[in-house]
Design a protein around this motif. Structure first.
Motif, PDB file in Angstrom:
ATOM      1  N   THR A   1       0.834  -1.010   0.025  1.00 39.77           N
ATOM      2  CA  THR A   1       0.012   0.136  -0.056  1.00 39.77           C
ATOM      3  C   THR A   1       0.789   1.287  -0.163  1.00 39.77           C
ATOM      4  N   ALA A   2       2.163   1.250   0.198  1.00 35.04           N
ATOM      5  CA  ALA A   2       2.766   2.379   0.081  1.00 35.04           C
ATOM      6  C   ALA A   2       3.386   2.494  -1.396  1.00 35.04           C
ATOM      7  N   LEU A   3       3.166   1.712  -2.289  1.00 40.00           N
ATOM      8  CA  LEU A   3       3.412   1.597  -3.432  1.00 40.00           C
ATOM      9  C   LEU A   3       1.885   2.070  -4.575  1.00 40.00           C
ATOM     10  N   ASP A   4       0.682   1.282  -3.803  1.00 39.40           N
ATOM     11  CA  ASP A   4      -0.436   1.333  -4.450  1.00 39.40           C
ATOM     12  C   ASP A   4      -1.448   1.927  -3.329  1.00 39.40           C
ATOM     13  N   PRO A   5      -1.514   3.017  -3.095  1.00 37.53           N
ATOM     14  CA  PRO A   5      -2.289   3.543  -1.885  1.00 37.53           C
ATOM     15  C   PRO A   5      -3.483   3.200  -1.655  1.00 37.53           C
ATOM     16  N   LEU A   6      -3.813   3.195  -0.411  1.00 38.30           N
ATOM     17  CA  LEU A   6      -5.164   2.942   0.152  1.00 38.30           C
ATOM     18  C   LEU A   6      -5.910   3.901  -0.129  1.00 38.30           C
ATOM     19  N   HIS A   7      -7.370   3.561  -0.569  1.00 37.79           N
ATOM     20  CA  HIS A   7      -8.459   4.579  -0.610  1.00 37.79           C
ATOM     21  C   HIS A   7      -9.441   4.097   0.224  1.00 37.79           C
TER      22      HIS A   7
ATOM     23  N   ARG B   1       8.330  -0.156   4.746  1.00 37.83           N
ATOM     24  CA  ARG B   1       7.555   0.602   4.424  1.00 37.83           C
ATOM     25  C   ARG B   1       8.025   2.061   3.986  1.00 37.83           C
ATOM     26  N   ARG B   2       8.961   2.608   4.961  1.00 43.63           N
ATOM     27  CA  ARG B   2       9.468   3.997   4.888  1.00 43.63           C
ATOM     28  C   ARG B   2       9.934   3.960   3.591  1.00 43.63           C
ATOM     29  N   ALA B   3      10.940   3.062   3.183  1.00 43.21           N
ATOM     30  CA  ALA B   3      11.595   3.088   2.031  1.00 43.21           C
ATOM     31  C   ALA B   3      10.913   2.824   0.838  1.00 43.21           C
TER      32      ALA B   3
ATOM     33  N   GLN C   1       3.399   4.447 -16.529  1.00 41.34           N
ATOM     34  CA  GLN C   1       4.497   4.097 -16.007  1.00 41.34           C
ATOM     35  C   GLN C   1       4.321   3.719 -14.544  1.00 41.34           C
ATOM     36  N   ALA C   2       3.932   4.607 -13.734  1.00 43.26           N
ATOM     37  CA  ALA C   2       3.612   4.316 -12.377  1.00 43.26           C
ATOM     38  C   ALA C   2       2.716   3.033 -12.201  1.00 43.26           C
ATOM     39  N   ASP C   3       1.623   2.874 -12.830  1.00 44.65           N
ATOM     40  CA  ASP C   3       0.882   1.503 -12.829  1.00 44.65           C
ATOM     41  C   ASP C   3       1.368   0.389 -13.164  1.00 44.65           C
ATOM     42  N   ARG C   4       2.321   0.645 -14.280  1.00 44.88           N
ATOM     43  CA  ARG C   4       3.040  -0.682 -14.819  1.00 44.88           C
ATOM     44  C   ARG C   4       3.875  -1.326 -13.729  1.00 44.88           C
ATOM     45  N   PHE C   5       4.843  -0.258 -13.029  1.00 38.51           N
ATOM     46  CA  PHE C   5       5.478  -0.693 -11.898  1.00 38.51           C
ATOM     47  C   PHE C   5       4.775  -1.226 -10.758  1.00 38.51           C
ATOM     48  N   ARG C   6       3.699  -0.648 -10.250  1.00 43.20           N
ATOM     49  CA  ARG C   6       3.005  -1.264  -9.179  1.00 43.20           C
ATOM     50  C   ARG C   6       2.319  -2.749  -9.598  1.00 43.20           C
ATOM     51  N   HIS C   7       2.170  -2.918 -10.650  1.00 43.19           N
ATOM     52  CA  HIS C   7       1.476  -4.267 -11.311  1.00 43.19           C
ATOM     53  C   HIS C   7       2.795  -5.163 -11.113  1.00 43.19           C
ATOM     54  N   ASP C   8       3.823  -4.838 -11.766  1.00 41.13           N
ATOM     55  CA  ASP C   8       5.234  -5.625 -11.669  1.00 41.13           C
ATOM     56  C   ASP C   8       5.634  -5.891 -10.095  1.00 41.13           C
ATOM     57  N   MET C   9       5.553  -4.978  -9.512  1.00 42.94           N
ATOM     58  CA  MET C   9       5.648  -5.216  -7.995  1.00 42.94           C
ATOM     59  C   MET C   9       4.700  -6.217  -7.391  1.00 42.94           C
ATOM     60  N   ALA C  10       3.418  -6.157  -7.548  1.00 44.67           N
ATOM     61  CA  ALA C  10       2.314  -7.025  -7.042  1.00 44.67           C
ATOM     62  C   ALA C  10       2.818  -8.621  -7.737  1.00 44.67           C
ATOM     63  N   ARG C  11       3.298  -8.495  -8.855  1.00 43.57           N
ATOM     64  CA  ARG C  11       3.821  -9.943  -9.290  1.00 43.57           C
ATOM     65  C   ARG C  11       4.957 -10.367  -8.393  1.00 43.57           C
ATOM     66  N   LEU C  12       5.932  -9.639  -8.177  1.00 42.64           N
ATOM     67  CA  LEU C  12       7.150  -9.806  -7.347  1.00 42.64           C
ATOM     68  C   LEU C  12       6.553 -10.439  -5.909  1.00 42.64           C
ATOM     69  N   HIS C  13       5.577  -9.618  -5.430  1.00 42.24           N
ATOM     70  CA  HIS C  13       5.270  -9.865  -4.169  1.00 42.24           C
ATOM     71  C   HIS C  13       4.558 -11.565  -4.040  1.00 42.24           C
ATOM     72  N   MET C  14       3.803 -11.577  -5.196  1.00 39.82           N
ATOM     73  CA  MET C  14       3.313 -12.958  -5.161  1.00 39.82           C
ATOM     74  C   MET C  14       4.088 -14.124  -5.402  1.00 39.82           C
ATOM     75  N   GLY C  15       5.379 -13.867  -6.078  1.00 33.37           N
ATOM     76  CA  GLY C  15       6.200 -14.728  -6.217  1.00 33.37           C
ATOM     77  C   GLY C  15       6.967 -14.975  -4.678  1.00 33.37           C
ATOM     78  N   TYR C  16       7.207 -13.778  -3.898  1.00 38.07           N
ATOM     79  CA  TYR C  16       7.727 -14.206  -2.501  1.00 38.07           C
ATOM     80  C   TYR C  16       6.727 -14.939  -1.949  1.00 38.07           C
ATOM     81  N   LEU C  17       5.412 -14.981  -1.938  1.00 36.92           N
ATOM     82  CA  LEU C  17       4.512 -15.596  -1.273  1.00 36.92           C
ATOM     83  C   LEU C  17       4.396 -16.961  -1.665  1.00 36.92           C
TER      84      LEU C  17
END
Length: 458
Positions: free
Chosen positions: A238-244, A263-265, A281-297
């Motif tokens: 949510t630091a990358l893709d903010p909570l609404h 989270r600060r970083a 470009q920002a949304d593309r990056f958020r999407h790829d970070m979600a991919r990364l986090h899914m791989g972590y899981l």
């Protein structure tokens, strides 16, 4: 009789535009290059450049074909190497005509500077070539790169340490040696030689350090654990893709973004990134970070159940838990934008995925001995190959080298095919940027002897 070259009677760009969408033509026009046959580029001031011959036909390779010598001009230091490695693996399609080579190089001469990508804030200082530190893995397919600009390396290293210490309080004093040993300044300058300014380089550098902090603190060496990882990653995301949410709960979420170092970083690095990146470009990056986090899981779930995946399952996980968010921002760092409709095309997505997969197996190979020396069992490609295919440690490692090499050849073939099918300036520059990132990533792994050493398998 000299070879007359390919027929000048037709162009592939109208067909390419039909495949990639009308915005391709608009993007080409905005870059100063008309995609229509025989049309003339127009300078922003309205003064037309001299017309040239019609764009020759560029055949779209059949599935599995490996194009040859697609002309992709270099950018910045080592540009010739970049062009070379997009062409390597040439085997099927004949060399393109000189006319196409000239067009793909782009306009040149008096008054055409504004048609080219963003310029550097200063010319690169001449550097005497020297052999890089470290030993490359024997048999690994890679492309050497020039030593990164030392002045830029020094300045990026200074700024990123100040950011980590003063702005986000990323690490305690006893982690300082490890932070310095990461050599992130050299890493990012090698991966982004076309960045027009130091601040553009810092966009990638902050994000790289933030991603590494999340990996270390949530998953790996510094207190990481698979237990509860999903919750930690979700809140960090949510630091990358903010909570609404409602006014009642918004302040609590905003305060939570300062609650731990990862989270600060993330929050700070993303704020800087948004100052330069466009919305897509920002949304593309958020999407790829979600991919990364899914791989972590996925990796964490296997650790909790002590499951060793099949080789193909491991490679599927590594397509998500990989470096993809880094090369996918190469246009933002380069000071331009690949339009969203072009980035989203399956052919471009394949190029980006293969680049991420190949660079991540590089990490598996160079970090192999480091991971074996760490507590617990670490999954990497050699470990999975040894377990699932009944290979010795040496045999598994050498087969992992082969897997990497196959991925690299697939990446280069896919990039060359896309360059031939859609020679739009922003596409060509983005492909160059991804290819440079692949080479810079290998350079950093090879030369970072503080972190990595090779097994004694040769």
């Amino acid at each position: 009789m000299p070879d007359p070259g390919l027929s000048p009677l037709q162009s592939s760009l109208p067909a390419a535009a039909a495949r990639f969408g009308a915005p391709v033509l608009a993007n080409a026009q905005a870059s100063g290059l008309e995609a229509a046959v025989g049309a003339r580029p127009v300078l922003p001031a309205g003064r037309a450049l001299p017309s040239g011959p019609a764009l020759p036909f560029v055949p779209v390779p059949a599935a599995g074909a490996v194009p040859v010598d697609v002309p992709v001009p270099g950018v910045g230091p080592g540009g010739d190497l970049v062009a070379q490695h997009v062409r390597e693996g040439a085997a099927v399609v004949k060399r393109q005509s000189p006319v196409l080579e000239r067009i793909l190089r782009g306009p040149s001469g008096l008054g055409t500077a504004s048609l080219h990508p963003a310029r550097r804030e200063e010319p690169p200082a001449p550097v005497e070539p020297e052999a890089p530190a470290g030993t490359p893995i024997p048999g690994l397919y890679y492309h050497p790169v020039p030593e990164p600009d030392p002045a830029r390396v020094e300045e990026v290293s200074r700024r990123i340490k100040a950011w980590a210490l003063d702005e986000v309080e990323l690490y305690p004093e006893d982690w300082e040696d490890e932070f310095d040993g990461f050599l992130v300044g050299r890493y990012m300058v090698a991966c982004h030689p076309d960045a027009p300014t130091i601040e553009h380089l810092m966009l990638a550098t902050r994000l790289m350090v933030a991603e590494n902090a999340v990996d270390d603190c949530y998953c790996e060496d510094h207190g990481g654990s698979p237990i509860g990882l999903g919750g930690r990653l979700l809140l960090a995301h949510t630091a990358l893709d903010p909570l609404h949410t409602t006014n009642e709960y918004q302040p609590e979420w905003a305060q939570s973004l300062h609650s731990d170092a990862p989270r600060r970083a993330y929050r700070s690095a993303m704020e800087y990134f948004l100052q330069e990146a466009g919305p897509s470009q920002a949304d593309r990056f958020r999407h790829d970070m979600a991919r990364l986090h899914m791989g972590y899981l996925a990796e964490a779930a296997w650790a909790q159940t002590e499951y060793v995946p099949e080789v193909w399952e491991y490679l599927a996980m590594r397509q998500f838990n990989n470096f993809r968010p880094c090369p996918t921002i190469t246009d933002t760092v380069g000071g331009y934008e690949l339009p969203a409709d072009l980035h989203a095309q399956p052919a471009m997505q394949r190029v980006i995925a293969l680049a991420g997969n190949a660079t991540t197996i590089v990490n598996d190979l160079y970090s192999y001995t480091k991971e074996l020396a760490s507590p617990g069992r670490h999954l990497n490609l050699p470990v999975v190959l040894a377990e699932r295919e009944g290979l010795s440690d040496r045999e598994a490692y050498l087969k992992a080298v082969e897997v990497h090499n196959d991925l690299m050849h697939e990446f280069e073939a896919a990039a060359a095919a896309l360059a031939a099918a859609c020679p739009v300036p922003s596409v060509l520059r983005f492909l160059r940027g991804v290819a440079v990132w692949v080479d810079g990533n290998h350079y950093w792994h090879q030369t970072n002897t503080y972190r990595y050493s090779l097994p004694n398998f040769w």
